[in-house]
Design a protein around this motif. Structure first.
Motif, PDB file in Angstrom:
ATOM      1  N   THR A 100      -7.614   4.199  -5.617  1.00 31.10           N
ATOM      2  CA  THR A 100      -8.509   3.059  -5.441  1.00 31.10           C
ATOM      3  C   THR A 100      -7.731   1.754  -5.584  1.00 31.10           C
ATOM      4  OG1 THR A 100     -10.429   4.309  -6.182  1.00 31.10           O
ATOM      5  CG2 THR A 100     -10.583   1.917  -6.350  1.00 31.10           C
ATOM      6  N   ALA A 101      -6.821   1.707  -6.541  1.00 33.45           N
ATOM      7  CA  ALA A 101      -5.991   0.513  -6.724  1.00 33.45           C
ATOM      8  C   ALA A 101      -5.072   0.287  -5.519  1.00 33.45           C
ATOM      9  CB  ALA A 101      -5.173   0.631  -8.006  1.00 33.45           C
ATOM     10  N   TYR A 121       0.841  -1.209   0.000  1.00 31.23           N
ATOM     11  CA  TYR A 121       0.000   0.000   0.000  1.00 31.23           C
ATOM     12  C   TYR A 121       0.873   1.256   0.000  1.00 31.23           C
ATOM     13  CZ  TYR A 121      -2.611   3.883   2.022  1.00 31.23           C
ATOM     14  OH  TYR A 121      -3.139   5.122   2.270  1.00 31.23           O
ATOM     15  N   ASN A 145     -11.074   8.894  -4.446  1.00 34.93           N
ATOM     16  CA  ASN A 145     -11.841   8.148  -5.451  1.00 34.93           C
ATOM     17  C   ASN A 145     -11.112   7.967  -6.775  1.00 34.93           C
ATOM     18  OD1 ASN A 145     -14.253   7.696  -3.882  1.00 34.93           O
ATOM     19  ND2 ASN A 145     -14.574   9.898  -4.017  1.00 34.93           N
ATOM     20  N   ARG A 166      -5.562   1.547  -2.445  1.00 33.06           N
ATOM     21  CA  ARG A 166      -6.374   1.428  -1.225  1.00 33.06           C
ATOM     22  C   ARG A 166      -6.710  -0.015  -0.895  1.00 33.06           C
ATOM     23  NH1 ARG A 166     -10.795   4.898  -2.316  1.00 33.06           N
ATOM     24  NH2 ARG A 166     -11.935   3.136  -3.159  1.00 33.06           N
ATOM     25  N   LYS A 167      -6.889  -0.853  -1.893  1.00 33.57           N
ATOM     26  CA  LYS A 167      -7.248  -2.254  -1.625  1.00 33.57           C
ATOM     27  C   LYS A 167      -6.198  -2.933  -0.738  1.00 33.57           C
ATOM     28  CE  LYS A 167      -5.221  -4.022  -5.853  1.00 33.57           C
ATOM     29  NZ  LYS A 167      -5.453  -4.431  -7.204  1.00 33.57           N
ATOM     30  N   PHE A 168      -4.926  -2.535  -0.874  1.00 35.38           N
ATOM     31  CA  PHE A 168      -3.874  -3.114  -0.032  1.00 35.38           C
ATOM     32  C   PHE A 168      -4.010  -2.646   1.414  1.00 35.38           C
ATOM     33  CE2 PHE A 168      -1.878  -3.077  -4.287  1.00 35.38           C
ATOM     34  CZ  PHE A 168      -1.725  -4.445  -4.442  1.00 35.38           C
ATOM     35  N   ARG A 169      -4.358  -1.363   1.608  1.00 36.19           N
ATOM     36  CA  ARG A 169      -4.547  -0.868   2.980  1.00 36.19           C
ATOM     37  C   ARG A 169      -5.757  -1.514   3.630  1.00 36.19           C
ATOM     38  NH1 ARG A 169      -7.970   2.163   4.829  1.00 36.19           N
ATOM     39  NH2 ARG A 169      -8.382   3.334   2.934  1.00 36.19           N
ATOM     40  N   VAL A 170      -6.838  -1.585   2.900  1.00 32.77           N
ATOM     41  CA  VAL A 170      -8.067  -2.175   3.440  1.00 32.77           C
ATOM     42  C   VAL A 170      -7.814  -3.624   3.856  1.00 32.77           C
ATOM     43  CG1 VAL A 170     -10.412  -2.904   2.840  1.00 32.77           C
ATOM     44  CG2 VAL A 170      -9.614  -0.612   2.223  1.00 32.77           C
ATOM     45  N   ALA A 171      -7.068  -4.372   3.039  1.00 33.45           N
ATOM     46  CA  ALA A 171      -6.791  -5.778   3.336  1.00 33.45           C
ATOM     47  C   ALA A 171      -5.779  -5.968   4.465  1.00 33.45           C
ATOM     48  CB  ALA A 171      -6.295  -6.491   2.076  1.00 33.45           C
ATOM     49  N   SER A 172      -4.933  -4.962   4.704  1.00 32.03           N
ATOM     50  CA  SER A 172      -3.833  -5.152   5.658  1.00 32.03           C
ATOM     51  C   SER A 172      -3.971  -4.366   6.961  1.00 32.03           C
ATOM     52  CB  SER A 172      -2.503  -4.782   4.991  1.00 32.03           C
ATOM     53  OG  SER A 172      -2.477  -3.407   4.663  1.00 32.03           O
TER      54      SER A 172
END
Length: 127
Positions: free
Chosen positions: A102-103, A48, A97, A105-111
């Motif tokens: 957005t691409a 991220y 947004n 952010r998926k790493f932060r949300v998952a980690s």
């Protein structure tokens, strides 16, 4: 009367502080993205940071606070505290947004586990 004097003193202190940073001349409030989270997966979080790190300036933003081990003085906030300042709330929302963020952010949300908010800052009344 005592509360009014203390309130006026606090408002004056904020106005002086904003003037010292150049914000007192702003006509619109700056936008802030405030993140507070705990890292659950360091490798994912590193990805991220690699992806998101250089993005804020592309949207007029700058990181003004980033602490991996913030000290709580009230409540039970998470360990990481990050604040990015943007010229406006709209600019902060465009960043959040954007396809690039957005691409990433998926790493932060998952980690991580925590929260992110976007808010406008304080603009003192014109005198």
């Amino acid at each position: 009367m005592k509360k009014l004097v203390i309130g006026a003193a606090a408002a004056a202190a904020v106005t002086i502080a904003l003037a010292a940073t150049g914000h007192a001349q702003d006509t619109q409030p700056h936008g802030y993205m405030i993140a507070n989270y705990t890292i659950k997966d360091q490798a994912g979080y590193n990805k991220y940071m690699e992806e998101a790190g250089p993005l804020a300036p592309k949207f007029g933003g700058k990181i003004i606070v980033f602490n991996l081990n913030a000290t709580a003085v009230e409540g039970e906030p998470k360990k990481v505290m990050a604040i990015a300042e943007f010229p406006s709330v709209a600019a902060a929302q465009r960043f959040y947004n954007s396809p690039e963020y957005t691409a990433a952010r998926k790493f932060r949300v998952a980690s991580t586990e925590g929260s992110v908010v976007i808010t406008e800052g304080f603009v003192p009344p014109k005198q």
